[in-house]
Design an enzyme around this catalytic site. Structure first.
Site, PDB file in Angstrom:
ATOM      1  N   GLU A 333       0.892  -1.173   0.000  1.00  0.00           N
ATOM      2  CA  GLU A 333       0.000   0.000   0.000  1.00  0.00           C
ATOM      3  C   GLU A 333       0.916   1.204   0.000  1.00  0.00           C
ATOM      4  OE1 GLU A 333      -1.583   3.196   0.637  1.00  0.00           O
ATOM      5  OE2 GLU A 333      -1.584   2.607   2.751  1.00  0.00           O
ATOM      6  N   CYS A 367      -2.006   8.888   3.192  1.00  0.00           N
ATOM      7  CA  CYS A 367      -1.825   8.203   1.914  1.00  0.00           C
ATOM      8  C   CYS A 367      -3.035   8.398   1.017  1.00  0.00           C
ATOM      9  CB  CYS A 367      -1.538   6.728   2.134  1.00  0.00           C
ATOM     10  SG  CYS A 367      -2.778   5.876   3.108  1.00  0.00           S
TER      11      CYS A 367
END
Length: 634
Positions: A333, A367
């Site tokens: 990720e 993120c």
């Protein structure tokens, strides 16, 4: 408990009323009879779900959740007399073999922790793997009880957890509440309610040739998960994979960032105490502290079966390269430059509120934070005029002072890097509407407090909330992840959906996206054509609150998923299982024509006839070429 009792009373009252109502029904009426038949079938078809819900209700009502006391809880506020770390060194400003921990808003040292070497990492992994051998045989009910114990502790210590996260990562307390505690609590709730169902063997369709067999996929836990977590959400990123990992039956070892190591031992002790008080080995979960070498050791450890990494694309590539040497599966990720799209139909107040939350949450250190704002041309000028004074008046400073809107940067040189991106864009024609310079920090509500006997840090921990527009593709800020409190606004010409889609996709990242439009079909069209792993319509970030959804991206944002059914099953390897449906009546035996030694003509004829029987579309061909052939060659 009162709510549960009231719920049962309400259910009983409703059932009694329904029973009385059915007495007055004319069941000879075909419409009434059909309705009752339909309702009865619906109940029968859902009886499994009803029983599962009843089981959980009884479990949660009558199974007492123990209380834990966590030893060595660290102070959630720094000592005013502690020294200031050398900003140029950051976590490396510590004796050999140690990592310096410090308050990100003030640079005050909070502690030094061990920079673990490969031997230490391997020892922790070995302990976790041994503990997993007994844990894997635990019931789901026991695993839920461990997570309920964890949930209870979290709810009783919300403020302490938020303050520790604020000091560790520089975020305001509200951002810690929304970004650390809320998703963690929801993940526990979701896993407890649906996790057992998601991990049940999954029946698969069978071939007609083996109609007497059952086919299913079973989810077997990896004995040990190795997690490398980032610094931006020290509590949630630490707990996230532990929650799913231990529920799936795995041991979990988490390597935390050198920038978020102060809280790690406390957080792992919380989980250890939850395991211990419920009769399980606390060695099941472990924490690794240190620099890159500690992470490399975790990847290389023979006991680790799978790696889950969250971080930058550059480091992610190195993790994948390291894992490839050992053929270990990896979940990556990575970064994001998520677009938020406002069509001309979106109310201006909604545009302002959502964009500020999307961009400035955790000072932009997300993120899945909003890094690119696409505003349709007919509302662009009004949007700029309305949002600029609001951003310009945001309060910034030490997050532990509470009345702060935007906190500090976690990385010591992050502010200077953001300034480089802004300066590059301005040189190439971009316009800064507010913020945009490290010199513009006078409006900070709570300036960094430094003890009188120490030297103030030379690098600023803060970057002012900024708005910048007139951006072009040749600017670094359009292509690199900013990871800071900078709102990059792009004007969508002619209110064109196609142009907006083209602009949103002109980026190497593809984590998430948000689309705002009153016309839901139009919003769905735009969302469908924006390439990203996740998208929300007329909302932001709610996909992560819905923990039944998988989380992850495409392109430079990585691959595979965590969270949701997919993430929980990702803690397991898949096992395809075939067994007998009627073991006492019918089992497989090899037909004589196919047994060794082979008589070729007979074996080939028998095999061909078998294929004709099952795969010819014509009934006549099935009989002629299939059944007759089997008789002939059998």
């Amino acid at each position: 408990k009162n709510r549960k009792v009231q719920t049962m009373t309400d259910i009983g009252t409703t059932c009694a009323a329904a029973w009385e109502a059915t007495k007055e029904m004319d069941i000879t009426n075909p419409f009434v009879a059909s309705g009752l038949t339909f309702m009865t079938c619906a109940v029968i078809l859902n009886i499994g779900k009803i029983l599962k819900s009843l089981k959980l209700f009884i479990e949660f009502t009558f199974l007492r959740v123990p209380t834990i006391v966590v030893p060595n809880q660290p102070p959630s506020r720094p000592d005013e007399d502690m020294d200031i770390v050398n900003v140029s060194l950051g976590p490396k400003d510590a004796p050999a073999g140690m990592v310096a921990c410090y308050d990100k808003a003030t640079f005050r040292r909070t502690a030094n922790v061990v920079d673990m070497n490969a031997e230490m990492v391997n020892d922790l992994c070995a302990k976790a793997k041994i503990a997993q051998k007994s844990w894997v045989n635990s019931s789901y009910s026991k695993r839920r009880l461990v997570l309920r114990t964890l949930q209870k502790y979290i709810l009783e210590n919300i403020e302490d957890i938020c303050e520790l996260c604020a000091m560790e990562s520089g975020k305001p307390l509200l951002d810690a509440l929304l970004g650390e505690v809320l998703p963690t609590a929801e993940k526990i709730r979701t896993i407890n309610q649906y996790g057992e169902e998601w991990l049940q063997p999954e029946p698969r369709v069978n071939t007609p040739m083996l109609f007497y067999k059952n086919a299913e996929v079973q989810y077997e836990p990896y004995p040990l998960l190795g997690v490398i977590s980032p610094w931006n959400y020290p509590f949630h990123n630490f707990m996230n994979h532990i929650i799913s990992g231990i529920f799936a039956g795995c041991g979990v070892v988490v390597k935390v960032s050198e920038f978020s190591s102060y809280s790690a031992q406390y957080f792992v002790n919380i989980v250890k105490e939850c395991l211990k008080v419920n009769g399980f080995d606390p060695d099941l979960v472990q924490v690794v502290t240190g620099f890159a070498g500690a992470g490399q050791a975790l990847v290389a450890c023979d006991d680790v079966d799978k790696i889950i990494f969250t971080g930058s694309p550059g480091v992610g590539r190195r993790v994948m390269e390291g894992a490839s040497s050992f053929l270990k599966p990896v979940v990556l990720e990575l970064g994001g430059k998520d677009p938020m799209i406002f069509t001309e139909t979106t109310p201006l107040d909604d545009c302002v509120a959502w964009s500020m939350r999307g961009v400035y949450q955790n000072a932009g250190q997300n993120c899945c934070g909003v890094e690119r704002l696409f505003v349709y041309s007919s509302i662009f000028d009004d949007f700029i005029a309305k949002i600029t004074p609001l951003v310009n008046n945001m309060r910034q400073g030490d997050p532990l002072r509470r009345n702060v809107d935007c906190g500090a940067m976690c990385m010591p040189h992050a502010a200077a890097r953001i300034q480089e991106l802004i300066d590059d864009a301005v040189k190439k024609g971009a316009v800064v509407h507010c913020g945009g310079t490290l010199e513009n920090m006078k409006k900070m509500l709570n300036p960094v407090r430094v003890p009188t006997h120490t030297t103030p840090p030379k690098t600023n921990a803060f970057y002012p909330p900024t708005i910048i527009s007139r951006l072009t593709p040749d600017m670094r800020i359009c292509n690199e992840e900013v990871f800071g409190p900078v709102m990059c606004i792009f004007k969508v010409p002619d209110d064109s959906d196609e142009k907006c889609i083209e602009m949103a996709n002109s980026c190497e990242f593809g984590l998430g996206a948000s689309v705002y439009c009153k016309n839901i079909k139009r919003a769905q069209y735009i969302a469908k054509h924006v390439r990203s792993g996740m998208v929300t319509i007329n909302d932001f970030g709610c996909n992560y609150l819905i923990q039944s959804l998988p989380f992850g991206g495409v392109k430079e944002s990585g691959f595979d998923r965590f969270a949701g059914k997919e993430g929980l099953r990702g803690c397991c390897f898949l096992r395809a299982v075939v067994n007998d449906k009627f073991p006492k009546v019918m089992t497989t035996s090899i037909p004589p024509p196919l047994q060794y030694p082979i008589v070729f003509d007979r074996a080939f004829g028998f095999g061909s006839s078998l294929i004709h029987l099952f795969y010819e579309e014509s009934l006549w061909s099935k009989i002629l070429d299939g059944i007759f052939g089997l008789i002939k060659w059998g």
